[in-house]
Design a protein around this motif. Structure first.
Motif, PDB file in Angstrom:
ATOM      1  N   ALA A 420       0.826  -1.204   0.000  1.00 52.61           N
ATOM      2  CA  ALA A 420       0.000   0.000   0.000  1.00 52.61           C
ATOM      3  C   ALA A 420       0.864   1.260   0.000  1.00 52.61           C
ATOM      4  O   ALA A 420       0.541   2.242  -0.678  1.00 52.61           O
ATOM      5  CB  ALA A 420      -0.926  -0.004   1.216  1.00 52.61           C
ATOM      6  N   VAL A 421       1.960   1.247   0.762  1.00 50.69           N
ATOM      7  CA  VAL A 421       2.867   2.401   0.771  1.00 50.69           C
ATOM      8  C   VAL A 421       3.454   2.612  -0.621  1.00 50.69           C
ATOM      9  O   VAL A 421       3.586   3.742  -1.099  1.00 50.69           O
ATOM     10  CB  VAL A 421       3.995   2.195   1.804  1.00 50.69           C
ATOM     11  CG1 VAL A 421       5.053   3.281   1.680  1.00 50.69           C
ATOM     12  CG2 VAL A 421       3.428   2.177   3.216  1.00 50.69           C
ATOM     13  N   SER A 422       3.795   1.522  -1.287  1.00 51.02           N
ATOM     14  CA  SER A 422       4.401   1.612  -2.609  1.00 51.02           C
ATOM     15  C   SER A 422       3.399   2.037  -3.676  1.00 51.02           C
ATOM     16  O   SER A 422       3.673   2.934  -4.475  1.00 51.02           O
ATOM     17  CB  SER A 422       5.019   0.263  -2.987  1.00 51.02           C
ATOM     18  OG  SER A 422       5.357   0.213  -4.355  1.00 51.02           O
ATOM     19  N   GLY A 423       2.249   1.376  -3.704  1.00 53.38           N
ATOM     20  CA  GLY A 423       1.290   1.657  -4.757  1.00 53.38           C
ATOM     21  C   GLY A 423       1.857   1.402  -6.140  1.00 53.38           C
ATOM     22  O   GLY A 423       1.446   2.028  -7.124  1.00 53.38           O
ATOM     23  N   GLY A 424       2.822   0.482  -6.239  1.00 55.49           N
ATOM     24  CA  GLY A 424       3.457   0.194  -7.511  1.00 55.49           C
ATOM     25  C   GLY A 424       4.625   1.090  -7.842  1.00 55.49           C
ATOM     26  O   GLY A 424       5.267   0.915  -8.898  1.00 55.49           O
ATOM     27  N   HIS A 425       4.954   2.041  -6.965  1.00 53.58           N
ATOM     28  CA  HIS A 425       6.060   2.969  -7.202  1.00 53.58           C
ATOM     29  C   HIS A 425       7.242   2.611  -6.296  1.00 53.58           C
ATOM     30  O   HIS A 425       7.084   1.955  -5.261  1.00 53.58           O
ATOM     31  CB  HIS A 425       5.621   4.404  -6.932  1.00 53.58           C
ATOM     32  CG  HIS A 425       4.480   4.846  -7.802  1.00 53.58           C
ATOM     33  ND1 HIS A 425       4.639   5.141  -9.132  1.00 53.58           N
ATOM     34  CD2 HIS A 425       3.157   5.035  -7.518  1.00 53.58           C
ATOM     35  CE1 HIS A 425       3.478   5.504  -9.654  1.00 53.58           C
ATOM     36  NE2 HIS A 425       2.550   5.442  -8.686  1.00 53.58           N
ATOM     37  N   PRO A 426       8.460   3.045  -6.653  1.00 56.70           N
ATOM     38  CA  PRO A 426       9.633   2.728  -5.835  1.00 56.70           C
ATOM     39  C   PRO A 426       9.530   3.327  -4.434  1.00 56.70           C
ATOM     40  O   PRO A 426       9.016   4.434  -4.247  1.00 56.70           O
ATOM     41  CB  PRO A 426      10.793   3.360  -6.629  1.00 56.70           C
ATOM     42  CG  PRO A 426      10.284   3.464  -8.030  1.00 56.70           C
ATOM     43  CD  PRO A 426       8.823   3.738  -7.903  1.00 56.70           C
ATOM     44  N   VAL A 427      10.010   2.587  -3.453  1.00 56.56           N
ATOM     45  CA  VAL A 427      10.013   3.027  -2.065  1.00 56.56           C
ATOM     46  C   VAL A 427      11.385   2.744  -1.455  1.00 56.56           C
ATOM     47  O   VAL A 427      12.214   2.048  -2.038  1.00 56.56           O
ATOM     48  CB  VAL A 427       8.929   2.303  -1.235  1.00 56.56           C
ATOM     49  CG1 VAL A 427       7.545   2.703  -1.685  1.00 56.56           C
ATOM     50  CG2 VAL A 427       9.109   0.790  -1.320  1.00 56.56           C
ATOM     51  N   THR A 428      11.605   3.298  -0.284  1.00 56.87           N
ATOM     52  CA  THR A 428      12.781   2.983   0.528  1.00 56.87           C
ATOM     53  C   THR A 428      12.323   2.082   1.672  1.00 56.87           C
ATOM     54  O   THR A 428      11.326   2.377   2.336  1.00 56.87           O
ATOM     55  CB  THR A 428      13.430   4.261   1.087  1.00 56.87           C
ATOM     56  OG1 THR A 428      13.888   5.068  -0.007  1.00 56.87           O
ATOM     57  CG2 THR A 428      14.604   3.931   1.993  1.00 56.87           C
ATOM     58  N   VAL A 429      13.035   0.983   1.894  1.00 59.52           N
ATOM     59  CA  VAL A 429      12.637   0.010   2.912  1.00 59.52           C
ATOM     60  C   VAL A 429      13.849  -0.367   3.757  1.00 59.52           C
ATOM     61  O   VAL A 429      14.913  -0.681   3.215  1.00 59.52           O
ATOM     62  CB  VAL A 429      12.039  -1.268   2.283  1.00 59.52           C
ATOM     63  CG1 VAL A 429      11.454  -2.163   3.369  1.00 59.52           C
ATOM     64  CG2 VAL A 429      10.981  -0.941   1.248  1.00 59.52           C
ATOM     65  N   PHE A 430      13.669  -0.348   5.074  1.00 60.60           N
ATOM     66  CA  PHE A 430      14.703  -0.870   5.978  1.00 60.60           C
ATOM     67  C   PHE A 430      14.278  -2.238   6.481  1.00 60.60           C
ATOM     68  O   PHE A 430      13.111  -2.482   6.788  1.00 60.60           O
ATOM     69  CB  PHE A 430      14.923   0.042   7.186  1.00 60.60           C
ATOM     70  CG  PHE A 430      15.760  -0.618   8.256  1.00 60.60           C
ATOM     71  CD1 PHE A 430      17.129  -0.740   8.103  1.00 60.60           C
ATOM     72  CD2 PHE A 430      15.163  -1.173   9.384  1.00 60.60           C
ATOM     73  CE1 PHE A 430      17.899  -1.393   9.058  1.00 60.60           C
ATOM     74  CE2 PHE A 430      15.934  -1.820  10.346  1.00 60.60           C
ATOM     75  CZ  PHE A 430      17.302  -1.917  10.180  1.00 60.60           C
TER      76      PHE A 430
END
Length: 456
Positions: A420-430
């Motif tokens: 949901a945070v991504s919504g198909g777009h790039p994200v940063t994840v730890f």
């Protein structure tokens, strides 16, 4: 004006407040109580936030928070920490519904008393004062250490013999005698005061007979345990950092006061993630930090017994100007939190790397510490890819990907929250990268985005 008033309490977000909740029921109850009509006498002064919450009795509960800790106090009888009242108070403050004490006549006496007592305790337990007060008879401590070292060495020698007998009989039949043989060996390691060896023996017992390829996995873990036992018996021949790693894996601990008495690293530390794991008797809290200038990642470990949540309760996304002292080791990660300077500030999205670079960092870490279960990494510009039983996170250009693993309660919900945070777009994840894949803890949707915890 005291030190508390010289610092300004930077307002948190509601998500950062709710991330402090010890469990889902406290989170829900705190949200319900976060109504201004339930509160009176609220105020903010420096890093202190306080208020009175109407309860079932005639006397309201007194709740106060020092956001520089953070630390909490409430007069309610709850054993949860922080309780629903302090969570509700912080939610009101985060929403801008707690006014400055300058408009209400200053801090109440009960707030000042608690803050002064906290400051006094901090002075009494500072590393310098602990060192000045002494630590018992050094000669007696040396004799105890020698006796334990002898018992651990004897236990490692016995373990080597048992592993040799296991290999001589063949791993394919290791499941025939059931778990009893493993538990008996683990008990022998406990008697030898080597809890780290005992824990790894129990892991071997859990592998036997589990899945079609269990003999190969058992062989791998047996080899690592053999390596650890040999390292324990030949510590004097190892480089200092590797010898320290072996000692910690065997079960020797270093007191935080002793660590803090050594070199410290001051930086602005971003709280990357916080994860609690509980059993019947103990709650273990893992808090991950990232240094803005040094680029180092640090792990704070804390423990709470009897249903109490461990400290510190640092909200994800805060930025602390603090000193850390790292425990010795070949790949130092675990640290002790020392002095803090000023109030915490809102943090930024941490810098990250693509999947290939993260895998390379994990490989380098394994070369220094082959007993590592996982290595902390920040992946930048990745997209979660849902799957039936196996999810992946992949570079936005599709060049590399890594499987996602998530254990414990709420794991599935955390993965869908990441999507949901991504919504198909790039994200940063730890998260933590291990031999089974990548376990995500926190996600940021873009530049300037608020952190979203993925674990419960």
């Amino acid at each position: 004006m005291d030190g508390m008033d010289e610092q300004r309490a930077e307002r948190w977000t509601a998500d950062q407040v709710l991330a402090l909740a010890p469990d889902a029921s406290s989170r829900k109850a705190g949200t319900v109580l976060a109504a201004a009509a339930r509160w009176s006498g609220t105020g903010v002064s420096g890093t202190a936030v306080w208020g009175l919450c109407a309860g079932s009795g005639s006397v309201p509960y007194q709740a106060v928070v020092d956001t520089a800790g953070p630390a909490f106090r409430c007069s309610c009888p709850s054993r949860r920490f922080p309780c629903k009242h302090t969570l509700a108070l912080l939610l009101l403050w985060a929403g801008g519904e707690v006014g400055s004490a300058a408009h209400g006549g200053g801090r109440p006496g009960w707030v000042t008393e608690w803050l002064d007592a906290r400051r006094a305790r901090g002075e009494r337990t500072s590393p310098g004062r602990r060192g000045a007060s002494g630590g018992g008879d050094p000669e007696a401590a040396r004799r105890r250490a020698e006796r334990r070292a002898g018992r651990v060495a004897a236990g490692a020698t016995e373990l080597e013999q048992r592993l040799a007998d296991l290999l001589r009989g063949g791993l394919a039949g290791a499941d025939r005698e059931g778990y009893r043989q493993w538990e008996e060996t683990a008990a022998r390691m406990v008697d030898a005061q080597a809890p780290g060896l005992a824990s790894r023996v129990r892991e071997l017992g859990a592998l036997a007979g589990s899945g079609g390829d269990w003999p190969s996995r058992l062989l791998e873990e047996t080899a690592l345990l053999h390596l650890l036992a040999r390292g324990c018996l030949r510590q004097e021949a190892l480089p200092g950092p590797l010898a320290a790693t072996v000692r910690s894996r065997v079960g020797f601990t270093v007191d935080s006061a002793e660590v803090l008495a050594g070199p410290r690293v001051r930086d602005r530390w971003l709280v990357l993630a916080r994860h609690d794991a509980a059993d019947d008797r103990l709650t273990t809290r893992r808090t991950w930090l990232h240094g803005e200038s040094t680029g180092r990642t640090a792990l704070l470990l804390s423990f709470g017994a009897g249903g109490r949540a461990p400290e510190p309760a640092l909200p994800v996304g805060l930025n602390l100007d603090a000193e850390l002292a790292f425990h010795p080791g070949a790949r130092p990660l675990r640290a002790a939190l020392g002095s803090r300077h000023g109030a915490p500030l809102p943090g930024r999205v941490p810098p990250g790397v693509p999947v290939a670079a993260a895998l390379g960092a994990y490989g380098e870490a394994l070369a220094g510490d082959p007993w590592l279960d996982a290595w902390p990494v920040v992946l930048a510009g990745v997209v979660p890819i849902p799957g039936g039983t196996v999810w992946q996170v992949a570079d936005a250009d599709g060049s590399d990907a890594v499987p996602v693993t998530a254990g414990g309660a709420g794991a599935g919900a955390g993965l869908w929250r990441l999507a949901a945070v991504s919504g198909g777009h790039p994200v940063t994840v730890f998260g933590e990268l291990g031999h089974q894949g990548f376990r995500p803890f926190t996600a940021w949707g873009g530049a300037g985005a608020e952190p979203v915890p993925l674990t419960v």
